[in-house]
Each structure stands twice: as structure tokens, then as C-alpha cells.
Design a protein around this motif. Sequence first.
Motif, PDB file in Angstrom:
ATOM      1  N   VAL A 212      -3.284  -3.298  -2.348  1.00  0.00           N
ATOM      2  CA  VAL A 212      -3.579  -4.524  -3.062  1.00  0.00           C
ATOM      3  C   VAL A 212      -2.995  -5.697  -2.276  1.00  0.00           C
ATOM      4  CG1 VAL A 212      -1.456  -4.482  -4.441  1.00  0.00           C
ATOM      5  CG2 VAL A 212      -3.491  -5.655  -5.337  1.00  0.00           C
ATOM      6  N   ALA A 213      -3.645  -6.853  -2.377  1.00  0.00           N
ATOM      7  CA  ALA A 213      -3.162  -8.071  -1.714  1.00  0.00           C
ATOM      8  C   ALA A 213      -2.717  -9.085  -2.762  1.00  0.00           C
ATOM      9  CB  ALA A 213      -4.259  -8.672  -0.842  1.00  0.00           C
ATOM     10  N   VAL A 214      -1.572  -9.715  -2.518  1.00  0.00           N
ATOM     11  CA  VAL A 214      -1.091 -10.787  -3.384  1.00  0.00           C
ATOM     12  C   VAL A 214      -0.756 -12.000  -2.517  1.00  0.00           C
ATOM     13  CG1 VAL A 214      -0.200  -9.217  -5.144  1.00  0.00           C
ATOM     14  CG2 VAL A 214       1.299  -9.959  -3.285  1.00  0.00           C
ATOM     15  N   LYS A 215      -0.897 -13.179  -3.098  1.00  0.00           N
ATOM     16  CA  LYS A 215      -0.667 -14.441  -2.366  1.00  0.00           C
ATOM     17  C   LYS A 215       0.502 -15.195  -2.986  1.00  0.00           C
ATOM     18  CE  LYS A 215      -3.021 -18.791  -1.217  1.00  0.00           C
ATOM     19  NZ  LYS A 215      -4.301 -19.547  -1.353  1.00  0.00           N
ATOM     20  N   ARG A 216       1.364 -15.709  -2.118  1.00  0.00           N
ATOM     21  CA  ARG A 216       2.476 -16.529  -2.602  1.00  0.00           C
ATOM     22  C   ARG A 216       1.959 -17.954  -2.853  1.00  0.00           C
ATOM     23  NH1 ARG A 216       8.457 -17.551   0.221  1.00  0.00           N
ATOM     24  NH2 ARG A 216       9.217 -18.987  -1.391  1.00  0.00           N
ATOM     25  N   THR A 217       2.051 -18.398  -4.094  1.00  0.00           N
ATOM     26  CA  THR A 217       1.496 -19.695  -4.470  1.00  0.00           C
ATOM     27  C   THR A 217       2.502 -20.821  -4.427  1.00  0.00           C
ATOM     28  OG1 THR A 217       1.945 -19.197  -6.802  1.00  0.00           O
ATOM     29  CG2 THR A 217      -0.244 -18.611  -5.935  1.00  0.00           C
TER      30      THR A 217
ATOM     31  N   CYS B 149       0.832  -1.203   0.000  1.00  0.00           N
ATOM     32  CA  CYS B 149       0.000   0.000   0.000  1.00  0.00           C
ATOM     33  C   CYS B 149       0.864   1.249   0.000  1.00  0.00           C
ATOM     34  CB  CYS B 149      -0.965   0.000   1.184  1.00  0.00           C
ATOM     35  SG  CYS B 149      -0.184   0.016   2.819  1.00  0.00           S
ATOM     36  N   THR B 150       0.288   2.327  -0.518  1.00  0.00           N
ATOM     37  CA  THR B 150       0.923   3.645  -0.490  1.00  0.00           C
ATOM     38  C   THR B 150      -0.172   4.699  -0.325  1.00  0.00           C
ATOM     39  OG1 THR B 150       0.772   4.047  -2.887  1.00  0.00           O
ATOM     40  CG2 THR B 150       2.766   2.933  -2.076  1.00  0.00           C
ATOM     41  N   CYS B 151       0.232   5.857   0.211  1.00  0.00           N
ATOM     42  CA  CYS B 151      -0.703   6.985   0.281  1.00  0.00           C
ATOM     43  C   CYS B 151      -0.424   7.933  -0.881  1.00  0.00           C
ATOM     44  CB  CYS B 151      -0.606   7.708   1.628  1.00  0.00           C
ATOM     45  SG  CYS B 151       1.049   8.286   2.063  1.00  0.00           S
ATOM     46  N   SER B 152      -0.258   7.361  -2.061  1.00  0.00           N
ATOM     47  CA  SER B 152       0.032   8.126  -3.277  1.00  0.00           C
ATOM     48  C   SER B 152      -1.133   8.016  -4.248  1.00  0.00           C
ATOM     49  CB  SER B 152       1.299   7.596  -3.943  1.00  0.00           C
ATOM     50  OG  SER B 152       1.478   8.187  -5.220  1.00  0.00           O
ATOM     51  N   LEU B 153      -1.341   9.076  -5.012  1.00  0.00           N
ATOM     52  CA  LEU B 153      -2.347   9.075  -6.073  1.00  0.00           C
ATOM     53  C   LEU B 153      -1.753   8.710  -7.421  1.00  0.00           C
ATOM     54  CD1 LEU B 153      -4.278  12.370  -5.193  1.00  0.00           C
ATOM     55  CD2 LEU B 153      -5.048  10.023  -4.824  1.00  0.00           C
TER      56      LEU B 153
ATOM     57  N   VAL C 241      -7.949  -4.225  -6.555  1.00  0.00           N
ATOM     58  CA  VAL C 241      -7.133  -3.210  -5.894  1.00  0.00           C
ATOM     59  C   VAL C 241      -8.059  -2.231  -5.175  1.00  0.00           C
ATOM     60  CG1 VAL C 241      -5.313  -3.390  -7.619  1.00  0.00           C
ATOM     61  CG2 VAL C 241      -7.070  -1.637  -7.876  1.00  0.00           C
ATOM     62  N   TYR C 242      -7.540  -1.609  -4.138  1.00  0.00           N
ATOM     63  CA  TYR C 242      -8.272  -0.568  -3.409  1.00  0.00           C
ATOM     64  C   TYR C 242      -7.673   0.769  -3.793  1.00  0.00           C
ATOM     65  CZ  TYR C 242      -9.593   2.410   0.551  1.00  0.00           C
ATOM     66  OH  TYR C 242     -10.051   3.439   1.345  1.00  0.00           O
ATOM     67  N   ARG C 243      -8.484   1.629  -4.378  1.00  0.00           N
ATOM     68  CA  ARG C 243      -8.020   2.959  -4.754  1.00  0.00           C
ATOM     69  C   ARG C 243      -9.016   3.982  -4.209  1.00  0.00           C
ATOM     70  NH1 ARG C 243      -3.911   5.931  -5.564  1.00  0.00           N
ATOM     71  NH2 ARG C 243      -2.994   4.718  -7.275  1.00  0.00           N
ATOM     72  N   ASN C 244      -8.561   4.841  -3.320  1.00  0.00           N
ATOM     73  CA  ASN C 244      -9.405   5.874  -2.747  1.00  0.00           C
ATOM     74  C   ASN C 244      -8.842   7.240  -3.131  1.00  0.00           C
ATOM     75  OD1 ASN C 244     -11.735   6.292  -0.819  1.00  0.00           O
ATOM     76  ND2 ASN C 244     -10.205   7.619   0.109  1.00  0.00           N
ATOM     77  N   LEU C 245      -9.717   8.115  -3.590  1.00  0.00           N
ATOM     78  CA  LEU C 245      -9.325   9.476  -3.940  1.00  0.00           C
ATOM     79  C   LEU C 245      -9.698  10.424  -2.809  1.00  0.00           C
ATOM     80  CD1 LEU C 245     -10.437   9.633  -7.689  1.00  0.00           C
ATOM     81  CD2 LEU C 245      -8.252   8.890  -6.728  1.00  0.00           C
ATOM     82  N   PRO C 246      -8.928  11.483  -2.582  1.00  0.00           N
ATOM     83  CA  PRO C 246      -9.207  12.399  -1.472  1.00  0.00           C
ATOM     84  C   PRO C 246     -10.614  12.992  -1.577  1.00  0.00           C
ATOM     85  CG  PRO C 246      -7.062  12.856  -2.404  1.00  0.00           C
ATOM     86  CD  PRO C 246      -7.737  11.891  -3.329  1.00  0.00           C
ATOM     87  N   GLY C 247     -11.245  13.117  -0.447  1.00  0.00           N
ATOM     88  CA  GLY C 247     -12.598  13.657  -0.401  1.00  0.00           C
ATOM     89  C   GLY C 247     -13.292  13.184   0.847  1.00  0.00           C
ATOM     90  N   ALA C 248     -14.590  12.980   0.745  1.00  0.00           N
ATOM     91  CA  ALA C 248     -15.382  12.593   1.911  1.00  0.00           C
ATOM     92  C   ALA C 248     -14.946  11.261   2.492  1.00  0.00           C
ATOM     93  CB  ALA C 248     -16.860  12.546   1.531  1.00  0.00           C
TER      94      ALA C 248
END
Length: 407
Positions: A401-406, A357-361, A386-393
Motif C-alpha cells: 500500500v502507498a501512503v502520502k505525507r500531507t 509491503c510484506t510477503c504475508s497473507l 491496496v495491492y493484495r496478491n494470493l499465491p497461485g499463477a
Amino acid sequence: MPRRIAYDVLCQVLGKKRPMDEAFNSHPHLDKLTPKAKSFSRALLTTTMRHKGFIDHLINECLEKRPKGAARDILNVMRLGVAQLYFMHVPAHAVLSEAQILTGRVDFMQYKKLVNAVLRRIDREQAEKEFAPAFIAEKNIPIWLIESWKNAYGEEAAQAIALAHLKEPPLDITPKYNDEAAIWAKRLNGEILPNGSIRLPIGGRIEELDGYGNGSWWVQDAAATHPVTLLGDVKGKTVLDLCAAPGGKTMQLAALGANVTAVDKSTNRLKKLEENLARTHLKADILTKDLMEWEPDCEFDAILLDAPCTATGTLRRHPDGLWTKKSDDIRAMADIQGTLWHRASRWVKTGGTIVYCTCSLQPEEGELMVKAFLKGHANFEQIGDVYRNLPGAGGDGFFAVAVKRTS
């Protein structure tokens, strides 16, 4: 004194690219201010930084030539004055008088008439000109940055992000126990958000709020809570929290019953993490290590990599970043993120999960980073969207994002 401190910090931030919080908190005369004066100085500084682009537009309209060399710092006196006139609604006579005093104290006596003329004109024209919020908002975002958002999310979304930066961000807290959210929302006059965070009214000292001292909750933006949820049930599992300080996600994991090892290379930031753990009566093993060199002696069930980034998703909270970052920083940070994620990929058990994760746009630090990682690591697969949140309410700008080692 509060205006002088704001001026000194502004010169440090804009002239030497020093982080605003660091420069403000380490100012040698900060302790001489009363709590009220300190609060005003910080508010003045933050307001100036938040609206610097628009403030500079107003100042440029009044100048035939911009001061050069060392004289450029006189612009900071003007910026502080405009911030008070335009956004803090300080009476004009007080602003003009204090600007004259500050101009003398910072050894720019020869510019007193210019400062006075510029501020008087801006004050006079404030009643005559009306600027649309969208105009003000876009002026406050460097061209390279707003263009990158338009390319990534479209014109409308980019404008919405810019508008969100005009306002002070909300204060969100995470309750230590999920079933106590309603209790603390009522006590603190807050609102329970869909993710379980509590949004509080802006204002007041956090340390003085009920429940802070005994660790019943901690400050954490609502969007920043999401990465931990991507790990699923962590109770009893070993979880490696990388770049962990100041510890919001560490506390989340510990409260959910994980056996957490928190790693960060910053001793000062880890002190804050230790204080947070002590206050909330939660436990984690803390290591001061450089992830570019450190190797753990075991594999973990799960890893949370909150990678260092350009933090363009949190510019509402740290508006100095608008003027201290440049486009080249994105590629430099992406290189670091790719290296850290590759190293972390060796530290998770087969079947285990890594959340990046990052707090980058910036897509280079999010969506494009995922594609590059999966392309170079055939033994991992993406879990869910993926989880993408834009600044706002909904909180700060965030990516996860989550990845699994197979294998």
C-alpha cells in the motif's frame, strides 16, 4: 550421504526451528556432494517439507504409538522415505534399502524393522488408496494457518492457496531494462507476464543461464515487483529502501534512475545485495543499520518499507516455514512492523510517499496494519487501493500500500 544430510537438516528444522536454507547451506559435509547429489538432497528435503502434513498422516495410520523423546527423530527417516515413494517416484527397493542404511547410521538400529514395515505398507497401499489433491493440500497446512486464511479470504480461496502449495513455484526474473523483456524472454524460452516480468521454465542452475553473469536480469517473483510501481516515477528522486536485502527492489529502483539508500541490519544479506549490484552494474548507497535505533540525517522523497513478516505468502518457496512458525508470531511481527512504519513516517518529506509491503497473507500484517497506521498518523493519507496478491499463477502472496505525507 545426500539422504543423511537431508535427515540432519530435517532434524534441525523440526527440532530446533532452524531455517531450512541456513541449515542446509551450512551443513559440514555439503561440499562432499557432487552437484547432482546436492540437488537430490535439497529436492528430497524440500519435498518432505512441502508435504509433511500429508506424509505424517500416512505414517500415523501405520503406527499404534508415535516414538517419544529422542526417538522421535526416527520419524524423519520415515518422512524422507515416504517423500521418495509418494512424490519423487524413487523405486521402492532403493527407498527401502537406503532407509535401512540411514536408520543404522543415525543410531536407530532398534527401529529398523519398524521403518521397513511402515514404508512397505505405505508403498503397498499407495496403489490401493487414492487421495484427492484438496485432501493432500489441506493436510499440509497447519490448522491454525488454514483457518486464518478461511477467515480472511473464504473457504474457496483458502483451499486454492493450499493447492498452490503442492507445486513448486515458478521462476520469475526482472529484466534490467523494460524494453529488453522480449529479447530475454525469447533467449530463455520464457513468457512475458502482464507486469513485465519474465516467467522461465523450472529447472537448471540459475547462474548458468544466459544473461545472469552480465547482470541483464535478476531473480524476483512477479508479485514482489509491484511495490516499486506504487512509488510512481522515481527518476532523480532520493529513495530510502528499508529492509533492502537481498536487493530485488533496490535494483528495480536503481534501474529506474532513483538515488537509492539501501538499509538492512544483516551483514550477510547485504553481501548478497552488494554482489547483485555489482553484477547488474547498478548503484546504491548501502548501510548496515538496525532500524530500531538508526536515524537518517535527512528526509527522503520516498521510502519503501519491505517490513519483516511471517512470510506466509512465500511458503511455496520456503515450506519449512509451515512447521517453524506459530500463530503467536503474527502479533509479534505486527508489533515490529508498526514500530518500523512509525519510525519511517518521520523520514519522508512532506508530499512524499511511503510504500509499506510484506510477503504475508495475514491481514494483521497487511490490511489491519494500514488501518492502524492511518488512525495514528493524521498527517498521512492512503494513495489508491491496496495491492493484495494470493499465491497461485500470479506469483507469491504479497501485500502493498502507498501512503502520502500531507503535512
